[in-house]
Write a protein that holds these residues in place. Structure first.
Motif, PDB file in Angstrom:
ATOM      1  N   MET A 108      31.987 -35.216  28.141  1.00  0.00           N
ATOM      2  CA  MET A 108      30.455 -34.534  28.328  1.00  0.00           C
ATOM      3  C   MET A 108      30.096 -34.939  29.773  1.00  0.00           C
ATOM      4  SD  MET A 108      26.889 -34.812  26.628  1.00  0.00           S
ATOM      5  CE  MET A 108      26.971 -36.578  27.168  1.00  0.00           C
ATOM      6  N   VAL A 109      30.504 -36.480  30.077  1.00  0.00           N
ATOM      7  CA  VAL A 109      28.967 -37.160  31.441  1.00  0.00           C
ATOM      8  C   VAL A 109      30.664 -36.510  32.445  1.00  0.00           C
ATOM      9  CG1 VAL A 109      29.192 -39.179  32.203  1.00  0.00           C
ATOM     10  CG2 VAL A 109      28.270 -38.793  29.897  1.00  0.00           C
ATOM     11  N   ILE A 110      31.059 -36.469  31.966  1.00  0.00           N
ATOM     12  CA  ILE A 110      32.781 -35.786  33.374  1.00  0.00           C
ATOM     13  C   ILE A 110      32.239 -34.372  33.409  1.00  0.00           C
ATOM     14  CG2 ILE A 110      35.170 -35.705  33.821  1.00  0.00           C
ATOM     15  CD1 ILE A 110      35.461 -37.978  32.064  1.00  0.00           C
ATOM     16  N   PHE A 111      32.122 -33.519  32.568  1.00  0.00           N
ATOM     17  CA  PHE A 111      31.586 -31.919  32.519  1.00  0.00           C
ATOM     18  C   PHE A 111      30.870 -32.074  33.681  1.00  0.00           C
ATOM     19  CE2 PHE A 111      35.221 -31.021  29.475  1.00  0.00           C
ATOM     20  CZ  PHE A 111      36.187 -30.478  30.419  1.00  0.00           C
ATOM     21  N   LEU A 112      29.805 -32.869  33.000  1.00  0.00           N
ATOM     22  CA  LEU A 112      28.277 -32.650  33.575  1.00  0.00           C
ATOM     23  C   LEU A 112      28.311 -33.144  34.831  1.00  0.00           C
ATOM     24  CD1 LEU A 112      25.313 -32.466  32.426  1.00  0.00           C
ATOM     25  CD2 LEU A 112      25.390 -34.638  31.609  1.00  0.00           C
ATOM     26  N   ALA A 113      28.975 -34.206  35.360  1.00  0.00           N
ATOM     27  CA  ALA A 113      29.120 -34.075  36.756  1.00  0.00           C
ATOM     28  C   ALA A 113      29.294 -33.493  37.949  1.00  0.00           C
ATOM     29  CB  ALA A 113      29.867 -35.672  36.935  1.00  0.00           C
ATOM     30  N   GLY A 114      31.204 -32.368  37.300  1.00  0.00           N
ATOM     31  CA  GLY A 114      30.912 -31.227  37.557  1.00  0.00           C
ATOM     32  C   GLY A 114      29.992 -30.385  37.679  1.00  0.00           C
ATOM     33  N   LEU A 115      28.837 -29.988  36.953  1.00  0.00           N
ATOM     34  CA  LEU A 115      28.251 -29.334  36.478  1.00  0.00           C
ATOM     35  C   LEU A 115      27.007 -29.016  37.347  1.00  0.00           C
ATOM     36  CD1 LEU A 115      28.113 -28.420  32.569  1.00  0.00           C
ATOM     37  CD2 LEU A 115      28.916 -26.533  34.190  1.00  0.00           C
ATOM     38  N   GLU A 116      26.497 -30.723  37.558  1.00  0.00           N
ATOM     39  CA  GLU A 116      25.851 -31.206  38.210  1.00  0.00           C
ATOM     40  C   GLU A 116      26.036 -30.945  40.115  1.00  0.00           C
ATOM     41  OE1 GLU A 116      23.965 -34.402  37.496  1.00  0.00           O
ATOM     42  OE2 GLU A 116      23.170 -33.608  35.498  1.00  0.00           O
ATOM     43  N   GLY A 117      27.303 -31.020  40.144  1.00  0.00           N
ATOM     44  CA  GLY A 117      27.736 -30.660  41.911  1.00  0.00           C
ATOM     45  C   GLY A 117      28.501 -29.372  42.225  1.00  0.00           C
ATOM     46  N   ILE A 118      28.205 -28.302  41.338  1.00  0.00           N
ATOM     47  CA  ILE A 118      28.193 -27.003  41.304  1.00  0.00           C
ATOM     48  C   ILE A 118      26.673 -26.753  42.437  1.00  0.00           C
ATOM     49  CG2 ILE A 118      28.525 -24.362  40.367  1.00  0.00           C
ATOM     50  CD1 ILE A 118      29.675 -25.570  38.414  1.00  0.00           C
ATOM     51  N   PRO A 119      26.789 -25.644  43.703  1.00  0.00           N
ATOM     52  CA  PRO A 119      25.523 -25.511  44.214  1.00  0.00           C
ATOM     53  C   PRO A 119      24.939 -24.269  43.292  1.00  0.00           C
ATOM     54  CG  PRO A 119      27.447 -25.648  45.736  1.00  0.00           C
ATOM     55  CD  PRO A 119      28.414 -25.662  44.419  1.00  0.00           C
ATOM     56  N   THR A 164      31.064 -21.031  37.463  1.00  0.00           N
ATOM     57  CA  THR A 164      31.378 -21.959  36.617  1.00  0.00           C
ATOM     58  C   THR A 164      32.870 -22.675  36.361  1.00  0.00           C
ATOM     59  OG1 THR A 164      29.382 -21.741  35.302  1.00  0.00           O
ATOM     60  CG2 THR A 164      30.176 -23.942  35.059  1.00  0.00           C
ATOM     61  N   TRP A 165      33.293 -22.525  35.929  1.00  0.00           N
ATOM     62  CA  TRP A 165      34.456 -22.901  34.931  1.00  0.00           C
ATOM     63  C   TRP A 165      35.591 -22.986  36.311  1.00  0.00           C
ATOM     64  CZ3 TRP A 165      36.812 -24.939  31.586  1.00  0.00           C
ATOM     65  CH2 TRP A 165      38.546 -24.804  31.349  1.00  0.00           C
ATOM     66  N   PRO A 166      36.475 -22.035  37.046  1.00  0.00           N
ATOM     67  CA  PRO A 166      36.321 -22.398  38.212  1.00  0.00           C
ATOM     68  C   PRO A 166      36.313 -23.704  38.762  1.00  0.00           C
ATOM     69  CG  PRO A 166      36.190 -20.356  38.663  1.00  0.00           C
ATOM     70  CD  PRO A 166      34.995 -20.663  37.621  1.00  0.00           C
ATOM     71  N   LEU A 167      34.622 -24.278  39.433  1.00  0.00           N
ATOM     72  CA  LEU A 167      34.752 -24.796  40.196  1.00  0.00           C
ATOM     73  C   LEU A 167      34.242 -26.537  39.591  1.00  0.00           C
ATOM     74  CD1 LEU A 167      31.305 -23.552  42.167  1.00  0.00           C
ATOM     75  CD2 LEU A 167      33.658 -23.892  42.823  1.00  0.00           C
ATOM     76  N   LEU A 168      34.597 -26.067  37.945  1.00  0.00           N
ATOM     77  CA  LEU A 168      34.994 -27.286  36.961  1.00  0.00           C
ATOM     78  C   LEU A 168      36.576 -28.121  36.502  1.00  0.00           C
ATOM     79  CD1 LEU A 168      32.316 -25.993  34.001  1.00  0.00           C
ATOM     80  CD2 LEU A 168      32.375 -28.498  36.032  1.00  0.00           C
ATOM     81  N   GLY A 194      33.073 -31.333  24.242  1.00  0.00           N
ATOM     82  CA  GLY A 194      32.561 -31.753  25.879  1.00  0.00           C
ATOM     83  C   GLY A 194      31.577 -31.093  26.404  1.00  0.00           C
ATOM     84  N   LEU A 195      32.307 -30.229  26.453  1.00  0.00           N
ATOM     85  CA  LEU A 195      32.078 -28.611  27.505  1.00  0.00           C
ATOM     86  C   LEU A 195      31.136 -28.646  27.166  1.00  0.00           C
ATOM     87  CD1 LEU A 195      32.704 -26.536  30.096  1.00  0.00           C
ATOM     88  CD2 LEU A 195      33.953 -25.208  28.735  1.00  0.00           C
ATOM     89  N   LEU A 196      30.739 -28.189  25.593  1.00  0.00           N
ATOM     90  CA  LEU A 196      30.229 -27.378  25.000  1.00  0.00           C
ATOM     91  C   LEU A 196      28.377 -28.430  24.981  1.00  0.00           C
ATOM     92  CD1 LEU A 196      31.073 -25.916  21.956  1.00  0.00           C
ATOM     93  CD2 LEU A 196      30.291 -24.822  23.911  1.00  0.00           C
ATOM     94  N   LEU A 197      28.513 -29.637  24.436  1.00  0.00           N
ATOM     95  CA  LEU A 197      27.637 -30.928  25.061  1.00  0.00           C
ATOM     96  C   LEU A 197      26.780 -30.529  26.578  1.00  0.00           C
ATOM     97  CD1 LEU A 197      28.826 -33.065  22.992  1.00  0.00           C
ATOM     98  CD2 LEU A 197      27.311 -31.925  21.971  1.00  0.00           C
ATOM     99  N   ALA A 198      27.885 -30.148  27.154  1.00  0.00           N
ATOM    100  CA  ALA A 198      27.307 -30.564  29.084  1.00  0.00           C
ATOM    101  C   ALA A 198      26.670 -29.722  29.582  1.00  0.00           C
ATOM    102  CB  ALA A 198      28.534 -30.943  29.519  1.00  0.00           C
ATOM    103  N   LEU A 199      26.757 -28.749  28.909  1.00  0.00           N
ATOM    104  CA  LEU A 199      26.469 -27.219  29.163  1.00  0.00           C
ATOM    105  C   LEU A 199      24.975 -27.080  28.483  1.00  0.00           C
ATOM    106  CD1 LEU A 199      29.579 -24.531  29.197  1.00  0.00           C
ATOM    107  CD2 LEU A 199      28.447 -25.394  30.807  1.00  0.00           C
TER     108      LEU A 199
END
Length: 266
Positions: free
Chosen positions: A146-157, A179-183, A64-69
Protein backbone atom coordinates in the motif's frame (compact mmCIF):
# COMPACT_ATOMS: atom_id res chain seq x y z
CA UNK A 1 34.13 -11.31 5.40
CA UNK A 2 30.69 -11.59 6.96
CA UNK A 3 28.65 -11.95 3.77
CA UNK A 4 30.84 -12.82 0.80
CA UNK A 5 33.04 -15.50 2.36
CA UNK A 6 30.14 -17.62 3.75
CA UNK A 7 28.34 -17.26 0.41
CA UNK A 8 31.30 -18.48 -1.63
CA UNK A 9 32.06 -21.22 0.91
CA UNK A 10 28.45 -22.34 0.72
CA UNK A 11 28.77 -22.84 -3.03
CA UNK A 12 31.81 -25.08 -2.43
CA UNK A 13 30.07 -27.05 0.34
CA UNK A 14 27.21 -27.81 -2.04
CA UNK A 15 29.53 -30.20 -3.87
CA UNK A 16 30.56 -32.09 -0.72
CA UNK A 17 28.99 -34.45 1.82
CA UNK A 18 29.93 -32.29 4.83
CA UNK A 19 27.75 -32.87 7.90
CA UNK A 20 28.28 -29.35 9.23
CA UNK A 21 30.48 -30.49 12.12
CA UNK A 22 34.21 -31.08 11.92
CA UNK A 23 36.49 -30.99 8.92
CA UNK A 24 35.72 -34.42 7.51
CA UNK A 25 34.19 -34.08 4.08
CA UNK A 26 34.62 -35.48 0.59
CA UNK A 27 33.88 -34.10 -2.85
CA UNK A 28 30.73 -35.67 -4.34
CA UNK A 29 30.37 -33.56 -7.48
CA UNK A 30 26.81 -33.03 -8.64
CA UNK A 31 25.40 -35.86 -6.48
CA UNK A 32 23.60 -33.43 -4.15
CA UNK A 33 21.88 -31.74 -7.08
CA UNK A 34 20.81 -35.06 -8.58
CA UNK A 35 19.46 -36.03 -5.16
CA UNK A 36 17.25 -32.92 -5.16
CA UNK A 37 15.53 -34.09 -8.35
CA UNK A 38 14.84 -37.49 -6.75
CA UNK A 39 13.76 -36.05 -3.39
CA UNK A 40 9.95 -36.00 -3.24
CA UNK A 41 10.01 -33.68 -0.23
CA UNK A 42 12.24 -31.15 -1.97
CA UNK A 43 10.23 -31.22 -5.19
CA UNK A 44 6.98 -31.00 -3.26
CA UNK A 45 8.32 -28.01 -1.33
CA UNK A 46 9.17 -26.35 -4.65
CA UNK A 47 5.53 -26.70 -5.71
CA UNK A 48 4.36 -25.30 -2.37
CA UNK A 49 6.79 -22.40 -2.69
CA UNK A 50 5.52 -21.51 -6.16
CA UNK A 51 1.87 -21.72 -5.10
CA UNK A 52 2.52 -19.58 -2.03
CA UNK A 53 4.42 -17.02 -4.07
CA UNK A 54 1.68 -16.79 -6.69
CA UNK A 55 -1.03 -16.33 -4.05
CA UNK A 56 0.99 -13.76 -2.12
CA UNK A 57 1.96 -11.73 -5.19
CA UNK A 58 -1.58 -11.56 -6.60
CA UNK A 59 -3.55 -11.01 -3.39
CA UNK A 60 -1.03 -8.83 -1.56
CA UNK A 61 -0.57 -6.42 -4.45
CA UNK A 62 -4.26 -6.36 -5.32
CA UNK A 63 -5.20 -5.61 -1.73
CA UNK A 64 -2.34 -3.13 -1.38
CA UNK A 65 -3.55 -1.24 -4.44
CA UNK A 66 -7.11 -1.09 -3.12
CA UNK A 67 -5.90 0.17 0.26
CA UNK A 68 -3.71 2.79 -1.42
CA UNK A 69 -6.61 4.04 -3.51
CA UNK A 70 -8.77 4.17 -0.39
CA UNK A 71 -6.37 6.12 1.82
CA UNK A 72 -5.38 8.38 -1.10
CA UNK A 73 -8.92 9.71 -1.17
CA UNK A 74 -9.68 12.89 0.74
CA UNK A 75 -10.83 11.28 3.96
CA UNK A 76 -10.45 12.93 7.35
CA UNK A 77 -9.18 9.68 8.85
CA UNK A 78 -6.74 8.81 6.04
CA UNK A 79 -3.62 9.51 8.16
CA UNK A 80 -4.88 7.19 10.91
CA UNK A 81 -5.87 4.53 8.38
CA UNK A 82 -2.41 4.60 6.84
CA UNK A 83 -0.86 3.93 10.23
CA UNK A 84 -3.32 1.11 11.00
CA UNK A 85 -2.81 -0.65 7.67
CA UNK A 86 0.98 -0.32 7.84
CA UNK A 87 1.29 -1.38 11.51
CA UNK A 88 1.50 -5.17 10.86
CA UNK A 89 4.58 -4.64 8.66
CA UNK A 90 6.74 -3.61 11.62
CA UNK A 91 5.75 -6.65 13.70
CA UNK A 92 8.15 -9.61 13.76
CA UNK A 93 7.05 -12.37 11.33
CA UNK A 94 7.38 -14.90 14.16
CA UNK A 95 5.06 -12.86 16.37
CA UNK A 96 2.59 -12.60 13.48
CA UNK A 97 2.69 -16.38 13.08
CA UNK A 98 1.94 -16.96 16.77
CA UNK A 99 -0.84 -14.36 16.66
CA UNK A 100 -2.45 -16.08 13.69
CA UNK A 101 -2.16 -19.48 15.35
CA UNK A 102 -4.72 -18.13 17.83
CA UNK A 103 -6.82 -16.68 15.00
CA UNK A 104 -6.70 -20.07 13.24
CA UNK A 105 -7.75 -21.94 16.38
CA UNK A 106 -9.58 -25.11 15.23
CA UNK A 107 -12.09 -24.78 18.07
CA UNK A 108 -15.50 -23.93 16.48
CA UNK A 109 -16.16 -21.36 19.20
CA UNK A 110 -12.82 -19.54 18.97
CA UNK A 111 -10.87 -17.39 16.55
CA UNK A 112 -11.86 -17.21 12.93
CA UNK A 113 -14.10 -20.26 13.25
CA UNK A 114 -16.11 -18.61 15.99
CA UNK A 115 -16.38 -15.38 14.01
CA UNK A 116 -17.52 -17.05 10.78
CA UNK A 117 -19.40 -19.98 12.28
CA UNK A 118 -17.11 -22.57 10.69
CA UNK A 119 -15.38 -25.77 11.79
CA UNK A 120 -12.14 -25.62 9.82
CA UNK A 121 -8.76 -26.83 11.01
CA UNK A 122 -6.93 -23.98 9.28
CA UNK A 123 -3.39 -25.16 10.02
CA UNK A 124 -4.09 -28.87 10.45
CA UNK A 125 -5.94 -29.61 7.22
CA UNK A 126 -3.45 -30.27 4.37
CA UNK A 127 -5.86 -28.82 1.81
CA UNK A 128 -6.23 -25.53 3.70
CA UNK A 129 -2.96 -25.01 5.60
CA UNK A 130 -0.94 -23.61 2.68
CA UNK A 131 -3.57 -20.96 1.93
CA UNK A 132 -3.79 -20.12 5.63
CA UNK A 133 -0.07 -19.34 5.58
CA UNK A 134 -0.58 -17.17 2.51
CA UNK A 135 -3.38 -15.33 4.32
CA UNK A 136 -1.21 -14.36 7.29
CA UNK A 137 1.61 -13.20 4.99
CA UNK A 138 -0.79 -11.06 2.95
CA UNK A 139 -2.26 -9.59 6.15
CA UNK A 140 1.20 -8.57 7.32
CA UNK A 141 2.62 -7.13 4.10
CA UNK A 142 -0.38 -5.69 2.25
CA UNK A 143 0.33 -2.42 4.07
CA UNK A 144 3.86 -2.41 2.69
CA UNK A 145 2.53 -2.71 -0.86
CA UNK A 146 0.00 0.00 0.00
CA UNK A 147 2.74 2.47 0.95
CA UNK A 148 4.63 1.91 -2.32
CA UNK A 149 1.47 2.29 -4.40
CA UNK A 150 0.53 5.35 -2.35
CA UNK A 151 3.88 6.96 -3.16
CA UNK A 152 3.16 6.32 -6.85
CA UNK A 153 -0.33 7.78 -6.58
CA UNK A 154 0.91 10.94 -4.88
CA UNK A 155 3.48 11.40 -7.63
CA UNK A 156 0.79 11.62 -10.34
CA UNK A 157 0.10 15.28 -11.23
CA UNK A 158 -3.46 16.34 -10.39
CA UNK A 159 -3.60 18.23 -13.70
CA UNK A 160 -3.75 14.95 -15.60
CA UNK A 161 -6.88 13.84 -13.76
CA UNK A 162 -8.43 17.26 -14.18
CA UNK A 163 -7.75 17.19 -17.93
CA UNK A 164 -9.25 13.72 -18.17
CA UNK A 165 -12.36 14.87 -16.29
CA UNK A 166 -12.76 17.81 -18.65
CA UNK A 167 -12.58 15.36 -21.55
CA UNK A 168 -15.46 13.43 -19.99
CA UNK A 169 -13.53 10.48 -18.53
CA UNK A 170 -15.26 8.71 -15.65
CA UNK A 171 -13.63 7.27 -12.53
CA UNK A 172 -12.80 3.88 -14.09
CA UNK A 173 -11.56 5.48 -17.30
CA UNK A 174 -9.27 7.82 -15.38
CA UNK A 175 -7.87 4.88 -13.46
CA UNK A 176 -7.34 2.80 -16.59
CA UNK A 177 -5.81 5.45 -18.83
CA UNK A 178 -4.15 7.82 -16.34
CA UNK A 179 -3.52 6.22 -12.95
CA UNK A 180 -2.66 2.64 -13.91
CA UNK A 181 -0.01 3.44 -16.56
CA UNK A 182 1.72 5.92 -14.25
CA UNK A 183 1.79 3.35 -11.44
CA UNK A 184 4.07 1.10 -13.51
CA UNK A 185 7.25 1.88 -11.48
CA UNK A 186 5.45 1.24 -8.18
CA UNK A 187 4.01 -1.99 -9.57
CA UNK A 188 7.48 -3.12 -10.63
CA UNK A 189 8.87 -2.60 -7.14
CA UNK A 190 5.93 -4.30 -5.44
CA UNK A 191 5.95 -7.33 -7.71
CA UNK A 192 9.70 -7.74 -7.29
CA UNK A 193 9.63 -7.50 -3.49
CA UNK A 194 6.59 -9.75 -3.01
CA UNK A 195 7.96 -12.37 -5.42
CA UNK A 196 11.34 -12.55 -3.72
CA UNK A 197 9.70 -12.58 -0.30
CA UNK A 198 7.38 -15.42 -1.30
CA UNK A 199 10.13 -17.56 -2.83
CA UNK A 200 12.30 -17.39 0.29
CA UNK A 201 9.46 -17.55 2.83
CA UNK A 202 10.56 -19.23 6.05
CA UNK A 203 9.69 -17.51 9.34
CA UNK A 204 5.90 -17.70 9.18
CA UNK A 205 5.89 -21.30 7.97
CA UNK A 206 8.41 -22.49 10.54
CA UNK A 207 6.67 -20.76 13.45
CA UNK A 208 3.09 -21.64 12.48
CA UNK A 209 3.28 -25.19 11.10
CA UNK A 210 6.94 -26.25 10.87
CA UNK A 211 6.10 -27.43 7.36
CA UNK A 212 3.14 -29.58 8.45
CA UNK A 213 0.73 -31.18 8.48
CA UNK A 214 2.93 -33.76 6.81
CA UNK A 215 4.69 -31.78 4.10
CA UNK A 216 1.66 -29.68 3.17
CA UNK A 217 3.29 -26.30 3.93
CA UNK A 218 6.94 -27.25 3.46
CA UNK A 219 8.89 -24.66 1.46
CA UNK A 220 12.40 -24.79 0.03
CA UNK A 221 13.63 -22.63 2.91
CA UNK A 222 12.23 -24.95 5.60
CA UNK A 223 13.56 -28.03 3.79
CA UNK A 224 17.10 -26.68 3.56
CA UNK A 225 16.94 -25.66 7.25
CA UNK A 226 15.88 -29.15 8.34
CA UNK A 227 18.43 -30.88 6.13
CA UNK A 228 21.21 -28.81 7.70
CA UNK A 229 20.22 -28.53 11.36
CA UNK A 230 17.97 -31.55 11.93
CA UNK A 231 19.43 -34.25 9.68
CA UNK A 232 23.02 -32.99 9.57
CA UNK A 233 23.24 -32.95 5.78
CA UNK A 234 24.95 -29.60 5.44
CA UNK A 235 26.31 -30.25 1.95
CA UNK A 236 22.89 -31.28 0.67
CA UNK A 237 21.20 -28.29 2.34
CA UNK A 238 23.65 -25.84 0.79
CA UNK A 239 22.93 -27.43 -2.59
CA UNK A 240 19.22 -26.69 -2.03
CA UNK A 241 20.12 -23.16 -0.90
CA UNK A 242 22.19 -22.64 -4.06
CA UNK A 243 19.34 -23.87 -6.25
CA UNK A 244 16.94 -21.55 -4.41
CA UNK A 245 19.30 -18.57 -4.80
CA UNK A 246 19.77 -19.20 -8.53
CA UNK A 247 16.03 -19.70 -8.98
CA UNK A 248 15.20 -16.43 -7.20
CA UNK A 249 17.84 -14.61 -9.25
CA UNK A 250 16.53 -16.03 -12.53
CA UNK A 251 12.89 -15.20 -11.73
CA UNK A 252 13.88 -11.70 -10.59
CA UNK A 253 15.89 -10.99 -13.74
CA UNK A 254 13.07 -12.14 -16.05
CA UNK A 255 10.55 -10.20 -14.02
CA UNK A 256 12.56 -6.98 -13.93
CA UNK A 257 13.26 -7.18 -17.68
CA UNK A 258 9.57 -7.60 -18.50
CA UNK A 259 8.33 -4.97 -16.06
CA UNK A 260 10.94 -2.40 -17.10
CA UNK A 261 10.03 -2.93 -20.75
CA UNK A 262 6.39 -2.43 -19.78
CA UNK A 263 7.25 0.86 -18.08
CA UNK A 264 9.02 2.11 -21.23
CA UNK A 265 6.11 1.01 -23.42
CA UNK A 266 3.66 2.98 -21.29
Amino acid sequence: MVVLYPSVAGVLYAFTDWSGIGEGMSFVGAANFRAILNDEQAMGSLGNTLLLTLAIVVVQNGLGLLLALGVHAKLKSRALLRVIFFAPVVVSPVMVAFLWKYVYNPDPSAGLNGLLGLEVDWLGDPSVALWSIAGMVVWQYAGYSMVIFLAGLEGIPAELHEAAMIDGAGTLQRFRYVTWPLLAPALTINLMLSTIGGLKLFDQVFAATNGGPGYATETLSTVLYKQAFVFGKFGYSTAIALVLALFVAAVSLVQIYYLRSREVAQ
